[in-house]
Design a protein around this motif. Sequence first.
Motif, PDB file in Angstrom:
ATOM      1  N   HIS A 110     -24.689  19.642 -14.337  1.00  0.00           N
ATOM      2  CA  HIS A 110     -25.528  20.756 -15.384  1.00  0.00           C
ATOM      3  C   HIS A 110     -24.466  21.621 -15.346  1.00  0.00           C
ATOM      4  CE1 HIS A 110     -27.961  17.885 -14.061  1.00  0.00           C
ATOM      5  NE2 HIS A 110     -27.773  17.796 -12.761  1.00  0.00           N
ATOM      6  N   THR A 161     -33.360  20.231 -17.349  1.00  0.00           N
ATOM      7  CA  THR A 161     -32.641  19.786 -16.538  1.00  0.00           C
ATOM      8  C   THR A 161     -32.768  18.567 -17.067  1.00  0.00           C
ATOM      9  OG1 THR A 161     -32.797  21.544 -15.224  1.00  0.00           O
ATOM     10  CG2 THR A 161     -31.565  19.398 -15.090  1.00  0.00           C
ATOM     11  N   HIS A 180     -25.668  25.370 -10.934  1.00  0.00           N
ATOM     12  CA  HIS A 180     -25.150  24.687 -12.114  1.00  0.00           C
ATOM     13  C   HIS A 180     -22.861  24.642 -12.144  1.00  0.00           C
ATOM     14  CE1 HIS A 180     -24.895  29.110 -12.734  1.00  0.00           C
ATOM     15  NE2 HIS A 180     -23.916  28.774 -13.529  1.00  0.00           N
ATOM     16  N   HIS A 191     -26.155  24.454 -16.716  1.00  0.00           N
ATOM     17  CA  HIS A 191     -26.097  25.541 -16.677  1.00  0.00           C
ATOM     18  C   HIS A 191     -27.670  25.222 -16.055  1.00  0.00           C
ATOM     19  CE1 HIS A 191     -25.452  26.735 -20.734  1.00  0.00           C
ATOM     20  NE2 HIS A 191     -25.781  25.698 -20.692  1.00  0.00           N
ATOM     21  N   GLU A 192     -27.824  24.818 -15.434  1.00  0.00           N
ATOM     22  CA  GLU A 192     -29.607  24.302 -14.373  1.00  0.00           C
ATOM     23  C   GLU A 192     -28.994  24.063 -13.251  1.00  0.00           C
ATOM     24  OE1 GLU A 192     -28.801  22.517 -17.386  1.00  0.00           O
ATOM     25  OE2 GLU A 192     -30.921  22.669 -18.183  1.00  0.00           O
ATOM     26  N   ASP A 193     -29.003  25.345 -12.259  1.00  0.00           N
ATOM     27  CA  ASP A 193     -29.151  25.310 -10.413  1.00  0.00           C
ATOM     28  C   ASP A 193     -30.411  23.682 -10.380  1.00  0.00           C
ATOM     29  OD1 ASP A 193     -27.142  26.976 -10.281  1.00  0.00           O
ATOM     30  OD2 ASP A 193     -28.570  27.866  -9.826  1.00  0.00           O
TER      31      ASP A 193
END
Lengths: 120, 120
Positions: free
Chosen positions: B44, B102, B79, B46-48
């Motif tokens: 991803h 996400t 991310h 940007h997303e954790d």
Amino acid sequence: MEKINLAQAFTAFSDYWSPRVAGDINTFQIKLAKFRGTFDWHHHEHEDELFLVIAGTLRMHFRDRDIDVDAGEFIIVPHGVEHCPEALGDECHVVLLEPNTTLNTGHVTSDRTVHTPLRI
Amino acid sequence: MEKINLAQAFTAFSDYWSPRVAGDINTFQIKLAKFRGTFDWHHHEHEDELFLVIAGTLRMHFRDRDIDVDAGEFIIVPHGVEHCPEALGDECHVVLLEPNTTLNTGHVTSDRTVHTPLRI
């Protein structure tokens, strides 16, 4: 990057109403907390809060009703909603998911306010 | 505002790799997913992502190692980190915590991409 075992992590501290940060997910945090007795009425101006109960029972008081949350259950308290958590029985173990700006006592400052929670 | 029982919620759907939204916490979502077999490698931008295992065992493959996450354990995948989830044994049940932006397949689009996850 490591996995965390919840049961093990809950043995790492014993004080009540003092959330421990167990991880960061972007601007959110997962926190572990032990509750005993009754907390203070408060709300959060901006932050929603998820309470997932791992052990024991959490009674969440709202101004118009109570909701009992048992192990394996969660509740989301939207921002702006007054609430007061109470541990039924001896104690309960709770996973919190909330923005990393969330103060445990919300809009109220008391001797139970934790400004900088410790990390597991 | 209602509490959700995880075990009960997992009985509400049976398809794999198709996360269900179980709640919103500000810009984040809690999702429930059933995994079976092996998913696709992805990351991803940007997303954790937090994966909390409720039942079964999740083997999270990374390019340099694997981590087996059992029931009652969680792992946070930051991310940018390539990962590939695999359910060991029959299936595993996973709670996901991640930004509501996400996509399940991350930077990859495949026939398993779920653009608008259903709600529980």
